[in-house]
Design an enzyme around this catalytic site. Structure first.
Site, PDB file in Angstrom:
ATOM      1  CB  ILE A  24      -0.653  17.369  31.317  1.00  0.00           C
ATOM      2  CG1 ILE A  24       0.361  17.865  30.835  1.00  0.00           C
ATOM      3  CG2 ILE A  24      -0.419  16.944  32.747  1.00  0.00           C
ATOM      4  CD1 ILE A  24       0.993  19.154  31.218  1.00  0.00           C
ATOM      5  N   GLY A  27      -9.992  17.640  32.613  1.00  0.00           N
ATOM      6  CA  GLY A  27     -10.892  18.015  33.981  1.00  0.00           C
ATOM      7  C   GLY A  27     -12.097  18.333  33.492  1.00  0.00           C
ATOM      8  N   GLY A  28     -12.870  18.813  34.399  1.00  0.00           N
ATOM      9  CA  GLY A  28     -14.339  19.006  34.044  1.00  0.00           C
ATOM     10  C   GLY A  28     -14.438  20.434  33.349  1.00  0.00           C
ATOM     11  CB  ALA A  30      -9.802  23.417  31.041  1.00  0.00           C
ATOM     12  CB  THR A  31      -7.853  19.644  27.625  1.00  0.00           C
ATOM     13  OG1 THR A  31      -9.155  19.009  27.868  1.00  0.00           O
ATOM     14  CG2 THR A  31      -6.814  18.432  27.595  1.00  0.00           C
ATOM     15  CB  VAL A  32      -3.615  20.689  32.064  1.00  0.00           C
ATOM     16  CG1 VAL A  32      -2.327  21.452  31.887  1.00  0.00           C
ATOM     17  CG2 VAL A  32      -4.867  21.276  32.638  1.00  0.00           C
ATOM     18  CG  ASP A 141     -12.845  23.016  41.903  1.00  0.00           C
ATOM     19  OD1 ASP A 141     -13.397  22.379  42.731  1.00  0.00           O
ATOM     20  OD2 ASP A 141     -12.393  22.619  40.922  1.00  0.00           O
TER      21      ASP A 141
END
Length: 643
Positions: A24, A27-28, A30-32, A141
């Site tokens: 999907i 990010g800085g 993790a990956t979703v 964040d």
């Protein structure tokens, strides 16, 4: 190329349970992925941490502990955490899958939002954060990427827990965690002291971005943005979007105050302020449509959560007036060299021995007395007085044995009227008992009357507005028969209106009297230039020439076109003709009329029939006005004679 095809996790089953179907977002941290829980047969979102972070054992331990805590935070506007685990080198969170888009997607597509839409998004975000703050969590964040908007209209906040865990790890190395565009000043300068008010600040920045379509602090590097967060107030959104009600300016100013004590203490308090402001706005104010300019280009780099080295931020000064162990204050330069050793006769006793013993005793007594004096209640610290009323500040000073010194009053756009703006000495400073503390109390926002700048030149009008503490806003231009070109026709609000300082004033500036643009196509350049100059217009010749129906050197086209209106002094661009394009004429003699017409029209000519008396009932072309094989101007007329 579809990058998901190269992702090694797509198609795999994590922990024997979660089938990874598609990536999907990245990010800085993790990956979703979109995944299927094969055990419960439900679609969910799987956040898999980047291997570089997952390799840190301390980080993983704290991450797991935070994930377990956040999983107990049940709120309809919080993305729920279902499960957490590891599979080999993969550390993951299984979370609720929200079909829809992020607030960032909305801002990219629509730019600035109507106030009603912005508040309708902000309120559930604050409700989610408020529940977290009251449960002891700080997001740290908040940004549009972490606000999910479902296809059913529900608003949810994502990424609770992860950020706090990373922050706890990175703080020890002096780094700053977060997304630079939304970092509060204390996250940059004092990351270990960040509390719920850092989320309040980020929400204020997001509200500004929703109302204006751009971020308040931008720069060519993260360091520049960080510096602006530390040293520049967030401007009122009405300076970018004239006409926005003051209640929204006030809400943004309150949430983004650079001093944490001046902000609402958590999201619950900010939610109360937001609902109050929402209730005071009329339907017309809520539904006003801001300028739909394209938002700033987002490369994504400045909006990723990242660990920013301390070297990128403003250098920290050494602490002053703080109780520190003595060795913290010692430096190599301050250490005196050891005294030279003196020799003495073997077996002899120094006459100075008793003297030194007495001196040492006296020195010890003196030091003890000094320590006793310092720690015997002779000193105290200035208590926290910011945002307290004058009466509360006086009472608090009296409680700690301090006198209230000189009280001064000053205007403030961000501090509530009657509350303390600052103290001298500053809060936390060391001070003798019974000494006095001067306080500065807010008079509230300063108000001014909009000067009457109608009829002023634009530059003069802008300077007069700035001199009164107002911001020159958007400039629109209109034709006017009465006001000369470049002079102000009117302002919004109009002259004489009372406003708070810093408010934006929109200006309407004259384009001069309208001029009807004459038609000069087909004219020689000299004639066209003369006609336009007499009409009060300027002439510009286009760099390229084009083929047209007009002879070479004549005007082929003009911009603006004839029949439109321009202001006196406007420029009309003329494109000069190279003459018509010459093309070969097909030979149609002996062809049927229909075939001949078709061939000539396809070649780019117009066709005229000449039947005469003998050709009334004929169907064959006897001759053509331009013989086949010769050239003629494209679009010209070829006459065919029929028999």
């Amino acid at each position: 190329m579809d990058t998901t095809l190269q992702d090694p996790l797509v198609g795999q089953v994590l922990d024997g349970r979660y089938r990874v179907d598609a990536r999907i977002a990245v990010g800085g941290m993790a990956t979703v992925y979109r995944a299927l829980d094969t055990r419960l047969d439900r679609v969910l979102a799987l956040k898999v941490m980047h291997p570089a972070l997952a390799a840190d054992g301390i980080f993983v331990e704290r991450f797991i502990r935070e994930a377990k805590s956040v999983a107990r935070l049940a709120h309809p506007n919080v993305v729920q955490v279902f499960d957490q685990g590891t599979d080999g080198s993969y550390v993951y969170l299984a979370m609720e899958y929200v079909a829809g888009c992020t607030l960032r997607d909305v801002l990219r597509e629509r730019g600035a939002l109507q106030p009603r839409a912005a508040l309708d998004i902000l309120e559930p975000v604050l409700a989610a954060l408020g529940a977290a703050h009251r449960a002891g969590f700080v997001h740290r964040d908040m940004k549009p990427e972490n606000v999910l908007i479902g296809d059913d209209g529900r608003v949810k906040v994502a990424d609770f827990g992860l950020v706090r865990s990373v922050n706890n790890v990175t703080n020890s190395s002096g780094a700053v965690l977060g997304t630079v565009s939304y970092l509060s000043p204390e996250q940059i300068d004092r990351p270990n002291t960040a509390d719920a008010r850092v989320d309040v600040y980020a929400c204020g920045v997001m509200l500004y971005e929703m109302l204006t379509g751009s971020q308040p602090h931008e720069g060519e590097s993260p360091a520049i943005v960080l510096y602006k967060h530390l040293h520049e107030d967030v401007p009122p959104p009405s300076a970018v979007v004239p006409g926005l009600p003051y209640e929204l300016d006030e809400l943004v100013a309150s949430a983004t105050a650079r001093t944490p004590e001046l902000r609402p203490y958590d999201a619950v308090a900010l939610l109360a302020q937001t609902r109050d402001a929402h209730g005071r706005l009329s339907d017309a104010q809520l539904d006003m449509v801001p300028p739909q300019a394209l938002p700033s280009e987002y490369t994504g780099a400045e909006n990723r959560t990242s660990v920013i080295p301390r070297s990128l931020t403003v250098p920290r000064l050494l602490p002053v007036n703080e109780d520190e162990p003595v060795h913290h204050r010692t430096s190599v330069l301050e250490t005196p060299p050891p005294p030279p050793r003196r020799g003495r006769a073997s077996g002899g006793r120094s006459r100075r021995g008793p003297v030194l013993i007495v001196a040492a005793v006296l020195l010890a007594l003196g030091l003890g007395a000094g320590v006793w004096y310092i720690n015997s209640g002779q000193f105290t610290r200035v208590p926290a007085l910011l945002a307290k009323t004058e009466a509360q500040a006086r009472d608090r000073l009296d409680e700690v044995g301090l006198e209230t010194g000189k009280v001064t009053y000053a205007y403030s756009d961000t501090v509530k009227r009657g509350t303390v703006i600052s103290t001298d000495p500053g809060v936390g400073s060391r001070i003798r008992n019974n000494d006095s503390v001067a306080i500065t109390v807010s008079r509230g926002p300063q108000t001014v009357k909009v000067p009457d700048v109608d009829g002023d030149a634009l530059g003069t009008a802008r300077n007069r507005l700035k001199a009164e503490g107002l911001q020159p806003g958007m400039v629109t231009r209109e034709f006017s028969d009465d006001v000369p070109r470049g002079f102000v026709i009117s302002t919004d609000p109009s002259g004489g209106t009372t406003l708070r300082t810093g408010s934006a004033i929109a200006l309407t500036v004259s384009k001069g009297a309208p001029v009807d643009v004459p038609d000069v196509t087909g004219e020689d350049l000299s004639d066209a230039r003369s006609d336009l100059t007499e009409a009060g217009l300027k002439v510009k010749i286009a760099d390229t020439r084009v083929n047209s129906e007009y002879d070479a050197g004549q005007v082929a086209r003009q911009s603006p076109e004839s029949g439109s209106q321009a202001a006196e002094g406007d420029t009309i661009t003329l494109t000069i003709s190279k003459g018509p394009e010459m093309i070969e004429v097909p030979d149609v003699t002996g062809d049927s009329v229909d075939d001949a017409k078709s061939a000539l029209e396809e070649a780019g000519f117009q066709v005229e029939e000449d039947r005469g008396l003998l050709g009334l009932f004929g169907d064959t072309v006897r001759k053509q006005s331009v013989e086949g094989g010769e050239t003629a101007p494209k679009g010209s007329t070829i006459t065919i004679t029929i028999r």
